[in-house]
Enzyme design. Sequence first.
Site, PDB file in Angstrom:
ATOM      1  N   HIS A 446       0.736  -1.161  -0.011  1.00 22.23           N
ATOM      2  CA  HIS A 446      -0.016   0.004  -0.030  1.00 22.23           C
ATOM      3  C   HIS A 446       0.943   1.318  -0.070  1.00 22.23           C
ATOM      4  O   HIS A 446       0.291   2.363  -0.224  1.00 22.23           O
ATOM      5  CB  HIS A 446      -1.017   0.189   1.194  1.00 22.23           C
ATOM      6  CG  HIS A 446      -2.135   0.595   0.922  1.00 22.23           C
ATOM      7  ND1 HIS A 446      -2.452   1.243   0.002  1.00 22.23           N
ATOM      8  CD2 HIS A 446      -3.471   0.416   1.416  1.00 22.23           C
ATOM      9  CE1 HIS A 446      -3.654   1.790  -0.082  1.00 22.23           C
ATOM     10  NE2 HIS A 446      -4.288   1.172   0.888  1.00 22.23           N
ATOM     11  N   ARG A 447       2.256   1.143   0.265  1.00 21.57           N
ATOM     12  CA  ARG A 447       3.077   2.221   0.238  1.00 21.57           C
ATOM     13  C   ARG A 447       2.978   2.936  -1.417  1.00 21.57           C
ATOM     14  O   ARG A 447       3.425   3.857  -1.793  1.00 21.57           O
ATOM     15  CB  ARG A 447       4.426   2.120   0.510  1.00 21.57           C
ATOM     16  CG  ARG A 447       4.446   1.754   2.029  1.00 21.57           C
ATOM     17  CD  ARG A 447       5.855   1.459   2.728  1.00 21.57           C
ATOM     18  NE  ARG A 447       6.327   0.096   1.757  1.00 21.57           N
ATOM     19  CZ  ARG A 447       7.633  -0.305   1.971  1.00 21.57           C
ATOM     20  NH1 ARG A 447       8.330   0.181   2.516  1.00 21.57           N
ATOM     21  NH2 ARG A 447       7.821  -1.540   1.109  1.00 21.57           N
TER      22      ARG A 447
END
Length: 475
Positions: A446-447
Site C-alpha cells: 500500500h506504500r
Amino acid sequence: MTATMIKEFRLPDLGEGLTESEILSWKVAVGDTVALNQVIAEVETAKAVVELPSPFAGVVAALHEQPGTVVEVGKPIVSFEVDDAGSTSGAGSSGGGRPAGGGAPTEEATAPATSAKREPNLVGYGAVVEHTGRPTRRARGQAMTPVLQDRVEAQTPAPAAPAAAKQPVVQQPVVEQPAVDHEAGERPRSTPPVRKLARDLGINLEDVAGSGPRGLITREDVQNFGAKPSGEAVSATPAPSGDRETRTPIKGVRKFTAAAMVQSAFTAPHVTEFLTVDVTATMELLARLRGSKAFEGVKLTPLTIGAKAVLIALRNNPTLNSRWDEERQEIIQFNYVNLGIAAATPRGLTVPNIKDAHGLSLRGLATELSELTETARAGKTTPADLAGGTISITNIGVFGIDAGTPILNPGEAAIVALGAVRKAPWVVGDELAVRQVMSLSLSFDHRLVDGEQGSRFLADLGAILSDPAMVMTMI
C-alpha cells in the site's frame, strides 16, 4: 619435464552477498583430471542448489571440505595440480623462484584484489590468484613421476625417514584448522564440521569444554554436552518414526525463505483483494489452442493464460510493477517485467522469474514456464534466476485452493494468486447456468499501490480472463 604448481580454489560469493554455502556433494575425487569449467561440486546456498564449475584445468590434489559442511565464502575448498607453463607469477616469469629440480611452487586463490589475476569461472567472482611473496617449494624425488603422487601419498601416514637420508620434502595437504575471530578475540576453538553440529543441536560452543589438544572442542564434546540432563538433546536428523516428534534443522532455502517472508510481512503494508470471475471463455480458448498446430508440443495450462493476462493488465496499471527504495527514498517503476512464479520444491519455496516476460509471445511464455518449473522441481534453479523479479504469481489452484492472502516476494509491489477452476452456478444474463469460475487474489504494497490502482488492475485481469477478446481494447 613440465613444471606444475598447486592452485587453491576458495568458495566464491555465489550471488547477492551470500556469506556461506553447504557442500552437498563432490563430483570429483583426489587424483581426478578435470577440465576448465567442469562441474566439480554441488553446493546449496540460502537460495538455491548450484553446480560449481572448476576454475582451473588440472588434477585434483586435495578436497578440503566434506559433504554436509557449511563453508564460509573465501575459505579454501579444493586444490589443483596445474601446469605452470605461462604462469604470471614472479617465479614463472623469471625462473628465480622455481626449484632447480622442476618442483611445484604453490599458488593460492585469495580474496579479490585490484592487482590479482582472475581465472576463468562461471560462478560468482571466480578464483582470484594473488602472489604473496616467495612461493612454497616442494622438491620431487627422481623416482616420482607425477607430482600428484607426492600429494596422494602425503595424505597417508608413513614411517619417518632417517635423518641422514636426505629425502625430498613433501608438502603436506592442507589440514583444517580451528577458526579464530581476530576482531572479537579468540572464540571457542573447533573445526567447521563441529561448529555446524553445534548449530544443528542448538548448542552454544562457549558453554562446552574442549577435550582436544590445546582445548580443541571435538565432535564428542558437543554430543556429550547435548546429552546432559541439564540441557535438552536435540537430534540433528529426523527422529525415528516411533518417536513422538521429529526435528529437522532449519537451513538453506527454507531458512532464507522464512526470513524473507517475515521481513516482507512486517515491512510492506499488505492489502489483499479478491475477485471471482467466469473463465469459461478462457478455458474454451485454452482447449482450442491445445489442438492447434501453432502450439504443438507446447504445454499450455491455466497458469500460462493467467500469466499472459497479468502481463497485459500491467500495461494499463504500471504502478504494480514497481519497487520501494528505502535508502534513496524513491519509487522505482520498472519498464520491463521479470515475472516471478512461486514454485514448491523439496528444499522449500522458491520464486524464480522469467526475465523480460513482457516481450514474449504466448508460445514463448509457455515454453519459459515449462522450463522454469522443471528446473525448480529438480533443484537446479540458479541465484540469477531468483534475483531481479518485479511482480509474481502463485498458482494455488493446482492444489485445489480457491483463494488466499499471498505474501509479497520481498522488494516487489504485488503478487497474484490464481485459484482453482471449478464448475459452479453462475448468472448469465437473467438465466442460471453452470460455468467454470476462478477466484483471483491480489496482495499489494500500500506504500506503492493505492486501493484504486490495485482494484483497477484486478478488474482488468478479471475482464481478460472472463472474455479474452477484451485484450483488443487494452493493447
